[in-house]
Scaffold this motif. Sequence first.
Motif, PDB file in Angstrom:
ATOM      1  N   ALA A  96      40.450 -81.292 100.524  1.00 36.41           N
ATOM      2  CA  ALA A  96      39.270 -80.493 100.870  1.00 36.41           C
ATOM      3  C   ALA A  96      39.282 -79.170 100.106  1.00 36.41           C
ATOM      4  O   ALA A  96      40.339 -78.557  99.941  1.00 36.41           O
ATOM      5  N   PRO A  97      38.123 -78.706  99.645  1.00 32.78           N
ATOM      6  CA  PRO A  97      38.047 -77.459  98.867  1.00 32.78           C
ATOM      7  C   PRO A  97      38.131 -76.216  99.754  1.00 32.78           C
ATOM      8  O   PRO A  97      37.179 -75.453  99.884  1.00 32.78           O
ATOM      9  N   THR A  98      39.278 -76.032 100.379  1.00 31.58           N
ATOM     10  CA  THR A  98      39.527 -74.914 101.284  1.00 31.58           C
ATOM     11  C   THR A  98      40.806 -74.212 100.854  1.00 31.58           C
ATOM     12  O   THR A  98      41.784 -74.879 100.508  1.00 31.58           O
ATOM     13  N   ALA A  99      40.813 -72.899 100.889  1.00 27.61           N
ATOM     14  CA  ALA A  99      42.026 -72.149 100.550  1.00 27.61           C
ATOM     15  C   ALA A  99      42.999 -72.204 101.727  1.00 27.61           C
ATOM     16  O   ALA A  99      42.674 -71.760 102.817  1.00 27.61           O
ATOM     17  N   VAL A 100      44.159 -72.797 101.490  1.00 24.35           N
ATOM     18  CA  VAL A 100      45.222 -72.888 102.485  1.00 24.35           C
ATOM     19  C   VAL A 100      46.454 -72.239 101.885  1.00 24.35           C
ATOM     20  O   VAL A 100      46.826 -72.542 100.736  1.00 24.35           O
ATOM     21  N   ARG A 101      47.079 -71.352 102.640  1.00 22.06           N
ATOM     22  CA  ARG A 101      48.239 -70.626 102.117  1.00 22.06           C
ATOM     23  C   ARG A 101      49.289 -71.592 101.563  1.00 22.06           C
ATOM     24  O   ARG A 101      49.643 -72.575 102.194  1.00 22.06           O
ATOM     25  N   GLY A 102      49.764 -71.280 100.353  1.00 17.72           N
ATOM     26  CA  GLY A 102      50.844 -72.041  99.738  1.00 17.72           C
ATOM     27  C   GLY A 102      50.473 -73.408  99.238  1.00 17.72           C
ATOM     28  O   GLY A 102      51.338 -74.255  99.051  1.00 17.72           O
ATOM     29  N   ARG A 103      49.195 -73.640  98.965  1.00 17.29           N
ATOM     30  CA  ARG A 103      48.778 -74.964  98.513  1.00 17.29           C
ATOM     31  C   ARG A 103      47.660 -74.842  97.491  1.00 17.29           C
ATOM     32  O   ARG A 103      46.880 -73.894  97.507  1.00 17.29           O
ATOM     33  N   GLY A 104      47.585 -75.810  96.580  1.00 14.77           N
ATOM     34  CA  GLY A 104      46.528 -75.829  95.571  1.00 14.77           C
ATOM     35  C   GLY A 104      46.943 -76.604  94.338  1.00 14.77           C
ATOM     36  O   GLY A 104      47.683 -77.584  94.431  1.00 14.77           O
TER      37      GLY A 104
END
Length: 195
Positions: A96-104
């Motif tokens: 999902a195109p959501t900013a999640v800490r420590g992921r990408g």
Amino acid sequence: MSWTRRSPAALAVCALLLAAAGGCGTSDAGERKNGESPPAVGRLLDDTDEAGRPYREVRGADAPEVGIEVQPDPSGAGWDVRLTLRDFRLSPAGTAPTAVRGRGVARLFLDGRPVAELRTPEHHLAAGLVPRGTHQVTARLYADDDSVWAVDGEPVERTADITASGSEPTATTSPPGTGIRTGGSGSPGPGGKAS
């Protein structure tokens, strides 16, 4: 017969229990729980990368880190790139195109030109992409919403220098460490900012 009469009641009880417990499935840090939106991660800045993606500022203690190692392919058919990640995990395709800490994802640049989006820590640069001379290979970390992870207004990235010549190519390594900005000799990285 008694089984079929109890089935709707049993299903209703199970549905109520699942709703009270927060639903089915697994949850990950920052993902939706009980239908709520994930908490905001970092703060979007006015600064952007060369493609117009905004920087997402996080504190140094919450920031991911990246190291990069580039070595000549033993067969001479290019360059092997390996990333070392701390407090960061690469997301699979379809996340999902959501900013999640420590992921990408990590994006790889050669002399400031984008060459690959990485979802694994290893990549092969074809020899034809690297002409004769000294070049900079940069790995920069992005959130799944395409924002650039940043600390103190600078992107989280590392740069390694490589030299392609008529004989054997040479390479350097930029491991993650206390500094998380562009490595190298102080020349501008892909974002045009000096290290």
